[in-house]
Design an enzyme around this catalytic site. Structure first.
Site, PDB file in Angstrom:
ATOM      1  N   ASP A  80       0.829  -1.201   0.000  1.00 55.29           N
ATOM      2  CA  ASP A  80       0.000   0.000   0.000  1.00 55.29           C
ATOM      3  C   ASP A  80       0.863   1.250   0.000  1.00 55.29           C
ATOM      4  O   ASP A  80       1.593   1.501   0.956  1.00 55.29           O
ATOM      5  CB  ASP A  80      -0.917  -0.033   1.243  1.00 55.29           C
ATOM      6  CG  ASP A  80      -1.909   1.127   1.265  1.00 55.29           C
ATOM      7  OD1 ASP A  80      -2.098   1.766   0.206  1.00 55.29           O
ATOM      8  OD2 ASP A  80      -2.486   1.385   2.330  1.00 55.29           O
ATOM      9  N   ASP A 281      -2.467   5.710  -5.401  1.00 49.70           N
ATOM     10  CA  ASP A 281      -2.643   4.846  -4.240  1.00 49.70           C
ATOM     11  C   ASP A 281      -2.790   3.394  -4.650  1.00 49.70           C
ATOM     12  O   ASP A 281      -3.852   2.951  -5.068  1.00 49.70           O
ATOM     13  CB  ASP A 281      -3.883   5.320  -3.469  1.00 49.70           C
ATOM     14  CG  ASP A 281      -4.075   4.520  -2.203  1.00 49.70           C
ATOM     15  OD1 ASP A 281      -3.148   3.794  -1.813  1.00 49.70           O
ATOM     16  OD2 ASP A 281      -5.157   4.612  -1.607  1.00 49.70           O
ATOM     17  N   LYS A 595     -11.375  33.725  52.344  1.00 49.17           N
ATOM     18  CA  LYS A 595     -11.546  32.533  51.486  1.00 49.17           C
ATOM     19  C   LYS A 595     -10.362  31.577  51.632  1.00 49.17           C
ATOM     20  O   LYS A 595     -10.529  30.386  51.820  1.00 49.17           O
ATOM     21  CB  LYS A 595     -11.663  32.955  50.005  1.00 49.17           C
ATOM     22  CG  LYS A 595     -12.863  33.816  49.703  1.00 49.17           C
ATOM     23  CD  LYS A 595     -12.848  34.305  48.275  1.00 49.17           C
ATOM     24  CE  LYS A 595     -11.805  35.363  47.960  1.00 49.17           C
ATOM     25  NZ  LYS A 595     -11.936  36.631  48.642  1.00 49.17           N
ATOM     26  N   ASP A 664     -10.231  27.846  45.147  1.00 50.94           N
ATOM     27  CA  ASP A 664     -10.178  29.080  45.946  1.00 50.94           C
ATOM     28  C   ASP A 664      -9.947  30.220  44.955  1.00 50.94           C
ATOM     29  O   ASP A 664      -8.992  30.197  44.197  1.00 50.94           O
ATOM     30  CB  ASP A 664      -9.015  28.977  46.950  1.00 50.94           C
ATOM     31  CG  ASP A 664      -8.785  30.286  47.707  1.00 50.94           C
ATOM     32  OD1 ASP A 664      -9.758  31.064  47.870  1.00 50.94           O
ATOM     33  OD2 ASP A 664      -7.624  30.532  48.121  1.00 50.94           O
ATOM     34  N   THR A 665     -10.836  31.188  44.947  1.00 47.13           N
ATOM     35  CA  THR A 665     -10.721  32.258  43.946  1.00 47.13           C
ATOM     36  C   THR A 665     -10.242  33.551  44.599  1.00 47.13           C
ATOM     37  O   THR A 665     -10.388  33.733  45.801  1.00 47.13           O
ATOM     38  CB  THR A 665     -12.082  32.530  43.274  1.00 47.13           C
ATOM     39  OG1 THR A 665     -12.961  33.085  44.257  1.00 47.13           O
ATOM     40  CG2 THR A 665     -12.681  31.272  42.691  1.00 47.13           C
ATOM     41  N   GLY A 667     -10.390  37.565  45.484  1.00 52.83           N
ATOM     42  CA  GLY A 667     -11.503  38.481  45.721  1.00 52.83           C
ATOM     43  C   GLY A 667     -11.365  39.775  44.948  1.00 52.83           C
ATOM     44  O   GLY A 667     -12.351  40.434  44.623  1.00 52.83           O
ATOM     45  N   HIS A 668     -10.139  40.136  44.643  1.00 53.97           N
ATOM     46  CA  HIS A 668      -9.931  41.437  44.019  1.00 53.97           C
ATOM     47  C   HIS A 668     -10.511  41.492  42.610  1.00 53.97           C
ATOM     48  O   HIS A 668     -10.305  40.576  41.820  1.00 53.97           O
ATOM     49  CB  HIS A 668      -8.429  41.754  43.972  1.00 53.97           C
ATOM     50  CG  HIS A 668      -8.192  43.227  43.969  1.00 53.97           C
ATOM     51  ND1 HIS A 668      -8.466  43.978  42.865  1.00 53.97           N
ATOM     52  CD2 HIS A 668      -7.733  44.074  44.916  1.00 53.97           C
ATOM     53  CE1 HIS A 668      -8.179  45.240  43.133  1.00 53.97           C
ATOM     54  NE2 HIS A 668      -7.734  45.318  44.383  1.00 53.97           N
ATOM     55  N   MET A 720     -16.353  35.643  62.724  1.00 55.74           N
ATOM     56  CA  MET A 720     -17.278  35.843  63.836  1.00 55.74           C
ATOM     57  C   MET A 720     -16.541  36.295  65.093  1.00 55.74           C
ATOM     58  O   MET A 720     -17.161  36.743  66.048  1.00 55.74           O
ATOM     59  CB  MET A 720     -18.034  34.532  64.128  1.00 55.74           C
ATOM     60  CG  MET A 720     -19.076  34.205  63.102  1.00 55.74           C
ATOM     61  SD  MET A 720     -20.417  35.410  63.082  1.00 55.74           S
ATOM     62  CE  MET A 720     -21.144  35.125  64.674  1.00 55.74           C
TER      63      MET A 720
HETATM   64  N1  LIG Z   1     -10.311  38.042  62.650  1.00 57.32           N
HETATM   65  C1  LIG Z   1     -10.336  37.203  61.649  1.00 57.32           C
HETATM   66  N2  LIG Z   1      -9.540  37.393  60.623  1.00 57.32           N
HETATM   67  C2  LIG Z   1      -9.583  36.492  59.615  1.00 57.32           C
HETATM   68  C3  LIG Z   1     -10.453  35.403  59.631  1.00 57.32           C
HETATM   69  N3  LIG Z   1     -10.289  34.707  58.481  1.00 57.32           N
HETATM   70  C4  LIG Z   1      -9.321  35.343  57.795  1.00 57.32           C
HETATM   71  N4  LIG Z   1      -8.889  36.412  58.456  1.00 57.32           N
HETATM   72  C5  LIG Z   1      -7.842  37.331  58.054  1.00 57.32           C
HETATM   73  O1  LIG Z   1      -8.279  38.098  56.931  1.00 57.32           O
HETATM   74  C6  LIG Z   1      -7.196  38.356  56.063  1.00 57.32           C
HETATM   75  C7  LIG Z   1      -7.551  37.905  54.681  1.00 57.32           C
HETATM   76  O2  LIG Z   1      -7.674  36.518  54.641  1.00 57.32           O
HETATM   77  P1  LIG Z   1      -7.559  35.669  53.328  1.00 57.32           P
HETATM   78  O3  LIG Z   1      -7.869  34.281  53.701  1.00 57.32           O
HETATM   79  O4  LIG Z   1      -6.329  35.984  52.622  1.00 57.32           O
HETATM   80  O5  LIG Z   1      -8.745  36.300  52.533  1.00 57.32           O
HETATM   81  P2  LIG Z   1      -9.146  36.022  51.032  1.00 57.32           P
HETATM   82  O6  LIG Z   1     -10.606  36.147  50.990  1.00 57.32           O
HETATM   83  O7  LIG Z   1      -8.547  34.760  50.598  1.00 57.32           O
HETATM   84  O8  LIG Z   1      -8.441  37.252  50.298  1.00 57.32           O
HETATM   85  P3  LIG Z   1      -8.224  37.454  48.713  1.00 57.32           P
HETATM   86  O9  LIG Z   1      -7.994  36.107  48.186  1.00 57.32           O
HETATM   87  O10 LIG Z   1      -7.072  38.333  48.573  1.00 57.32           O
HETATM   88  O11 LIG Z   1      -9.473  38.069  48.235  1.00 57.32           O
HETATM   89  C8  LIG Z   1      -6.000  37.615  56.619  1.00 57.32           C
HETATM   90  O12 LIG Z   1      -5.202  38.494  57.321  1.00 57.32           O
HETATM   91  C9  LIG Z   1      -6.621  36.609  57.557  1.00 57.32           C
HETATM   92  O13 LIG Z   1      -5.776  36.251  58.614  1.00 57.32           O
HETATM   93  C10 LIG Z   1     -11.300  35.239  60.753  1.00 57.32           C
HETATM   94  O14 LIG Z   1     -12.089  34.311  60.871  1.00 57.32           O
HETATM   95  N5  LIG Z   1     -11.200  36.174  61.733  1.00 57.32           N
HETATM   96 MG   LIG Z   2      -7.388  34.398  49.012  1.00 52.31          MG
END
Ligand SMILES: Nc1nc2c(ncn2[C@@H]2O[C@H](COP(=O)(O)OP(=O)(O)OP(=O)(O)O)[C@@H](O)[C@H]2O)c(=O)[nH]1
Ligand SMILES: [Mg+2]
Length: 1281
Positions: A80, A281, A595, A664-665, A667-668, A720
């Site tokens: 072939d 072919d 987050k 995990d996304t 926030g900005h 909280m």
């Molecule tokens: N007091 C307090 N601070 C927290 C808590 N959870 C996170 N943080 C603080 O908040 C800030 C931001 O936390 P990250 O987990 O980076 O927040 P994120 O939502 O992932 O931020 P980006 O990804 O940048 O949007 C850090 O300094 C953490 O330590 C909580 O339950 N209580």
């Molecule tokens: Mg983050």
């Protein structure tokens, strides 16, 4: 000829070869396919040909004997030129054990009996031919002997699963090997037979020639490494082989004429398709020409085409006709090959021939005609042509030498190629080959030659088509069987299941088979099990019923496989359980809401990380998911990161393992595309909110994104532990600000620093964390005394809220019945998945409190992949929506949603929507139609990965080595589906950039390419005037991050200009124009007159609109489209600032042309100039982007911020909380550069802000003036430079 479906790649290792001395040519005698029992082994002698086989009158390919393995096993293989692999059927292959078909009478290969056999590519051999037959198995190396020549280390395919009962020797281009497939990469090819012969020193150049001799003689020869001047008459002429998409894979040449000649005259036949791409072919028995040309050939020769049988047939007597067809190649001065009628009339059977039952040929024996029709290119010149042509194939220079066959020559004069790359010996090149592409005029021939095409006996007339009633003769039955098979294939195709696209019908006999494992239908080994075995009526009927059964089975299979319900019904209990335990979720929220901190806890509690590291933690390690150095330093997430975790959830006292894929996304808002694509592919989300701030500006953005992609969510109120936390205010905000029904499913135990845990409002129990980092959950039935009333009240609120969104609870509520806990939970799940409700959890990730109950919530209330409807678009059916179902048994569909380059290579994240994906299999990219091999599948764990062999439907994985764009859909080739793309927002800001050192230019462009591929919101262009490189993106931070990544990851320092705003230009009122372009500068001039008006586009303030209201053809249509183009070009670069024009409509009403001076160019230019002139009269103005800006700061700074904002924008909303206040304003982006440092100064670093594009608005007059003056000055400077 090899089919389009071919495999690619593979780690083929071809070992060193033992060189063998040779005289530069190796001849391999070939013979036409014949009855196995008559088969005698050919005697081989170098360089000469000796006919040794008995006469056999049936059609088939050309076969030759060879020997392989140690000790040698003899096999007869088909030659072939249209494929490039040697392969042999394995002795255990099913087709060889099938007694009904006679097994593999031409020999099989038994690897276990060869001591030199070695597998080099397990499962990598996969070839299919255009007639739909195929063979799959392993690649191996072994000794291979042909024509007396020994190749010690020949790579070959072992057909473990095949529907062809004999092997093949493909001698085509190595790039056409099955292993190379669609990659067309030379690196994937192994040395195939002709290449290996050169490698082993047996011949000098990758070249051979083919002498098939005439139809009555049963044998010809293939001569490797040389030509035999005694085997042709006249000149051997060299013509070019043409590449396909720049690659030489087949012997494609230009057929440029066809002439019919007979004693009554000569006709030049015509076709719309000249010059016709034809493939020489030898693996194809008949020849296939474009339909218009084939019809003329039939008419000249007296062949008739029966649509019913889909075959051109001719009375067998016509082999005595004195007519010839002369095939011309490579242009008017190129070679011509005459094919006489005795080469074109083929027996249909080796038994009694069929007889025409009616029509003018009634009573005559029917034969098959050697030229059939085909509707698409490439066309094929198979054995019915090749017997009349002596062809030398030069694979180094990509040329063939062609001459008329010296039929039945017994002499021999072999001339070897003297060296590699030497031109074909004794051949002259065809002159003027560039004229091969000239398209001759097409007029119907007069058929002057037709009358002379007679059978020499004078019986019959060709004037009328003959009737061959079906079912009365075996030919009818036989064709009927074929038709049914074709219909079965069509049925499969229309059901979009048949994987073998391009299955061609080659007029061969049929046996059919439906492969149950993959629902495809093939007809098998036509040449072997074909006509010859169909001489009696019983096999004919069997063929018909086989085809019928195949059709039915095909339909049933197609139907059964296509409905999700059917797939669901066939699902095993294990798969049902697997799916119900899968969750694909994303975590999305406003900046800094926690987050990444929450995700870190999830990873810790599920055992994925051994220790918790905080975002911006003191240990300096940083959270697992923020793996980029820049993320860790800044404490923000920039890229979304994927991970997976197994969460054992207790259900009714037993632990059930849930498999969670999590993204995990960031926030900005500058990195919003990361959220966008996560939402595009995820089934559910956790919306994190800050217990103090509640719904913030980016919460609103992610809310919109979740709604855009219909992503159900649970809410988690984080932080909280913070002062001023108020979860119920946050729940209220979700209800009011996001207008999304929400209710708490928990209440806090203690608050702020004293926050201890939560009360579960459904089970009415207390949940607290204990042990190392809150690892253990302590559940108590007792709710603290002081919380009992609140718990009852909030539970009631939950039920009421559910009653609003769920019918079952509503009914119970109206009947004043209290729902059971199970009813509440079921209602929450139903309403959440239906996007009507979000249950609200609460906790503190940083304080390690109450994250696990939220994880239980993910399992309880977020959908598994089977609960979510995902749709794809059917490209073969007007992009109609089709539902995908996450079942492993369905054909694969997946979406590449994210690309990432890491140290190990290019990673592509894929969401598998249906079907499963196995390592080493192939996928089709439905955008490019390219087939790609998936060499490696991994599950991502932030920047680490784990290899997996297979990934099930509904899951997320990443694959290596796949070249594609973000948003591409992959299928396994069985479904013509693509998935809708995701929303990509426009850039709002740009920056000029250049590397400081010119030596960095390479790294710079490499980095830029990578960034653009990974991030669709990051764009780059070179400004035509300034020649500056401009990057644009979603904001200052976005661009800054890339500049920084250039520095860190690519060590390229850059200089950047001032950030620039993406301004727009528009007009405010209607203005008419009448513009005459008239230029004369020697030669032809430019003339165009356009009249009409421009006005603000009433339909859409963002888009432009072009319309023609020209009557009476004062401007012809083709110039009108030039006007449209001119308008488009003018809008791309506005008259005021050179920024895009939007919201403008241009209407052309009238105009004038000049006989010689008007052109597309003139009208394009005239429109641009007319537009420019009218623009300022129409109130042209600059638009600037207004940004929705949200500022949050402690209340004491309210006054300072008010002052800051005064100059920058309009305040829309102010909200004053307990200690914080939030202000929302529409600000001019121009005024916001450097705002962060002003804000820092005004709030002692305690204020935060975020910005998001809102809309375009007219720039203030002073700004506009300033901008225009600056632009003009720059322009002037450039002009005078
Ligand atoms: N007091 C307090 N601070 C927290 C808590 N959870 C996170 N943080 C603080 O908040 C800030 C931001 O936390 P990250 O987990 O980076 O927040 P994120 O939502 O992932 O931020 P980006 O990804 O940048 O949007 C850090 O300094 C953490 O330590 C909580 O339950 N209580
Ligand atoms: Mg983050």
């Amino acid at each position: 000829m090899k089919g389009t479906t071919a495999v690619a790649l593979g780690s083929l290792l071809v070992g060193a070869t033992r060189a063998q001395a040779g005289n530069g040519v190796i001849q391999w005698d070939i013979q036409k396919r014949q009855q196995p029992q008559d088969f005698t082994r050919l005697r081989k002698r170098a360089s000469t040909f000796e006919e040794v086989v008995t006469n056999e009158d049936t059609r088939g390919g050309y076969f030759a004997t060879c020997r392989m393995g140690t000790p040698g096993q003899d096999l007869t293989l088909q030659l072939d030129t249209g494929s490039s692999d040697i392969w042999v059927p394995d002795s255990s292959a099913k087709v060889c054990r099938d007694v009904n078909t006679g097994g593999c009478t031409l020999g099989t290969f038994n690897p276990s009996k060869s001591t030199t056999f070695e597998v080099v590519g397990k499962g990598e051999f996969d070839i299919s031919y255009v007639d739909g037959s195929s063979s799959t198995g392993d690649y191996f190396t072994d000794v291979f002997e042909i024509g007396g020549a020994n190749l010690q280390n020949m790579t070959m395919g072992l057909g473990l699963k095949t529907d062809i009962a004999y092997g093949l020797v493909g001698v085509g281009y190595a790039l056409n090997e099955a292993i190379v497939g669609n990659t067309q990469s030379a690196a994937d090819a192994y040395p195939n037979l002709p290449v290996n012969m050169v490698k082993e020193g047996l011949i000098n150049s990758v070249a051979y020639s083919l002498w098939l001799n005439d139809l009555d003689a049963n044998s010809g020869s293939i001569l490797f490494g040389g030509i035999d001047t005694e085997k042709y008459v006249g000149d051997l002429t060299r013509i070019n082989i043409y590449p396909t998409q720049n690659v030489f894979t087949s012997f494609l040449v230009a057929m440029t004429s066809l002439e019919a000649t007979s004693p009554s005259g000569s006709d030049t036949l015509t076709s719309q398709k000249f010059p016709i791409p034809v493939v020489l072919d030898s693996g194809t028995t008949l020849s296939y020409l474009p339909t218009d040309l084939a019809q003329q050939v039939w008419k000249e020769a007296g062949a008739v085409y029966s649509p019913e049988y889909q075959l051109a047939v001719i009375p067998c007597n016509m082999q005595n006709s004195a007519g010839t067809f002369s095939f011309g190649f490579a242009g008017p001065s190129g070679p011509r090959i005459n094919v006489t009628m005795d080469e074109l009339v083929l027996d249909l059977t080796n038994g009694q021939p069929p007889v025409f039952n009616a029509g003018v040929y009634k009573g005559q024996d029917a034969c098959e005609f050697g030229i059939q029709n085909f509707s698409t290119s490439p066309y094929l010149l198979g054995d019915t042509f090749l017997r009349s042509a002596y062809v030398a194939y030069d694979l180094v220079n990509n040329q063939i030498g062609i001459a008329a066959t010296n039929f039945n020559s017994t002499k021999s004069n072999v001339v070897a190629f003297p060296s590699s790359g030497a031109p074909i010996p004794s051949a002259t090149v065809a002159p003027n080959q560039n004229q091969a592409t000239n398209i001759p005029s097409v007029a119907s021939p007069t058929y002057g030659a037709s009358a002379g095409f007679t059978d020499g006996v004078g019986s019959g007339s060709k004037s009328a088509a003959s009737n061959m009633p079906a079912n009365t003769h075996w030919l009818g039955l036989f064709s009927l069987a074929k038709m049914r098979v074709i219909r079965a294939v069509a049925a499969l195709n229309s059901c979009a299941v048949a994987s073998r696209q391009g299955v061609r019908y080659l007029g061969l006999g049929c046996r059919v088979a439906v492969d149950n494992a993959a629902p495809t239908l093939r007809w098998t080994s036509c040449q072997i099990a074909g006509r010859r075995h169909f001489s009696g009526s019983f096999p004919m009927l069997a063929a018909v019923s086989a085809a019928e059964a195949a059709l039915k089975q095909a339909k049933d299979l197609a139907a059964a496989n296509m409905t999700p319900e059917a797939a669901a019904a066939r699902m095993t209990p294990e798969e049902i359980k697997r799916l119900s335990r899968v969750r694909n979720i994303g975590i999305a929220a406003h900046i800094d809401s926690g987050k990444t901190t929450v995700t870190e806890r999830i990873l810790y509690y599920t055992g994925r990380v051994k220790a918790i590291h905080e975002v911006r933690g003191r240990d300096g390690v940083g959270a697992k998911m923020d793996s980029m150095e820049l993320e860790r330093e800044r404490g923000i997430t920039i890229q979304s990161a994927a991970t997976f975790a197994d969460w054992p959830k207790r259900e009714n006292g037993v632990e059930e393992m849930y498999h969670i894929n999590l993204i995990d996304t960031p926030g900005h808002i500058d990195f919003t595309i990361e959220v966008e694509r996560a939402m595009r592919v995820l089934d559910g989300a956790v919306m994190v909110l800050c217990a103090v701030s509640g719904v913030q500006s980016q919460t609103i953005t992610v809310d919109r994104q979740m709604k855009r992609y219909n992503v159900p969510r649970i809410s988690f109120i984080n932080k909280m532990d913070r002062m001023g936390s108020n979860p119920f205010r946050v729940v209220e905000m979700i209800n009011t600000k996001l207008k999304f029904p929400a209710a708490a499913v928990q209440i806090p135990i203690g608050s702020e620093k004293e926050f201890e845990g939560v009360v579960d409002l459904i089970e009415m129990r207390a949940i607290r964390n204990e042990g190392q980092r809150g690892m253990n959950i302590k559940i108590t039935k007792e709710i603290p005394e002081e919380l009992q009333e609140l718990a009852q009240q909030k539970r009631q609120e939950l039920i009421e809220k559910l009653a609003d969104v769920d019918d079952e609870i509503a009914e119970l509520f109206l009947d004043e019945k209290v729902p059971t806990n199970e009813q509440i939970k079921a209602a929450i799940r139903r309403a959440t998945i239906a996007l009507k409700f979000t249950p609200v959890f609460m906790g503190s990730a940083l304080a390690d409190k109450s994250v696990q109950p939220m994880l239980d919530g993910v399992c309880d209330y977020l959908p598994n992949p089977a609960n979510v409807e995902n749709v794809a678009l059917d490209r073969t059916n007007n992009e109609a929506s089709v539902t995908l179902a996450p079942y492993n048994s369905l054909p694969f569909v997946g979406l590449a949603f994210k690309l990432e380059e890491n140290p190990y290579g290019q990673l592509t994240y894929i969401r598998v929507y249906q079907g499963s994906l196995k390592k080493g299999t192939y996928l089709f990219n439905s955008r490019t139609d390219k087939k790609v091999r998936i060499p490696r599948i991994v599950r991502m764990h932030s920047n680490e990965m784990e290899d997996v062999a297979e990934i099930g439907a509904g899951e997320i994985c990443a694959v290596f080595g796949v070249d594609c764009a973000s948003g591409d859909t992959f299928t396994d080739g069985k479904l013509p589906y693509s998935m809708s793309s995701m929303y990509v927002p426009d850039a709002v800001m740009s920056l000029s950039i250049r590397p400081k050192k010119s030596s960095d230019a390479d790294s710079f462009s490499k980095a830029m390419n990578r960034f653009m591929r990974e991030d669709p919101t990051f764009r780059l262009h070179v400004d035509e005037e300034s020649e500056e490189t401009i990057i644009s993106g979603m904001g200052e931070l976005h661009l800054e991050v890339y500049v920084e990544r250039l520095r860190r990851e690519y060590k390229v320092e850059c200089e950047t200009g001032q950030p620039r705003v993406a301004y727009r230009e528009t007009i405010t009122h209607k203005t008419e124009f009448d513009y005459l372009l008239k230029r004369q500068s020697g030669g032809p001039g430019d003339y165009a007159r356009v009249m009409g008006w421009i006005e603000p586009n009433p339909e859409n303030s963002e888009e432009n609109h072009f319309e023609s209201k020209v009557v009476g053809g004062t401007i012809p249509d083709k110039y009108l489209s030039a006007c449209g183009k001119g308008f488009e070009e003018a809008c791309a670069k506005g008259p005021l600032l050179g920024h895009k024009v939007i919201g403008t409509s241009l209407v052309v009403t009238d105009g004038a042309t000049h006989v010689t001076d008007s052109s597309d160019y003139a009208f394009n230019l005239a429109t641009q100039l007319a537009f420019k002139k009218a623009f300022s009269e129409a109130g042209g103005q600059v638009l600037e982007p207004l940004m929705k800006t949200t500022i949050t700061a402690p209340s004491e700074f309210q006054g300072n911020i008010l002052m800051l904002m005064n100059k920058r924008g309009t305040i829309i909303d102010t909200e004053v909380g307990a200690d914080e206040f939030t202000m929302v304003a529409d600000c001019s982006l121009n005024a916001m550069f450097g705002f962060s440092s002003h804000l820092r100064a005004a709030t002692q670093g305690k204020g935060e802000f975020s910005m998001e594009f809102s809309h375009y608005a007219a720039a203030a007059p002073h700004l506009q003036k300033e901008l225009v003056a600056k632009y003009e000055k720059e322009w002037e400077a450039k002009r005078t430079k």
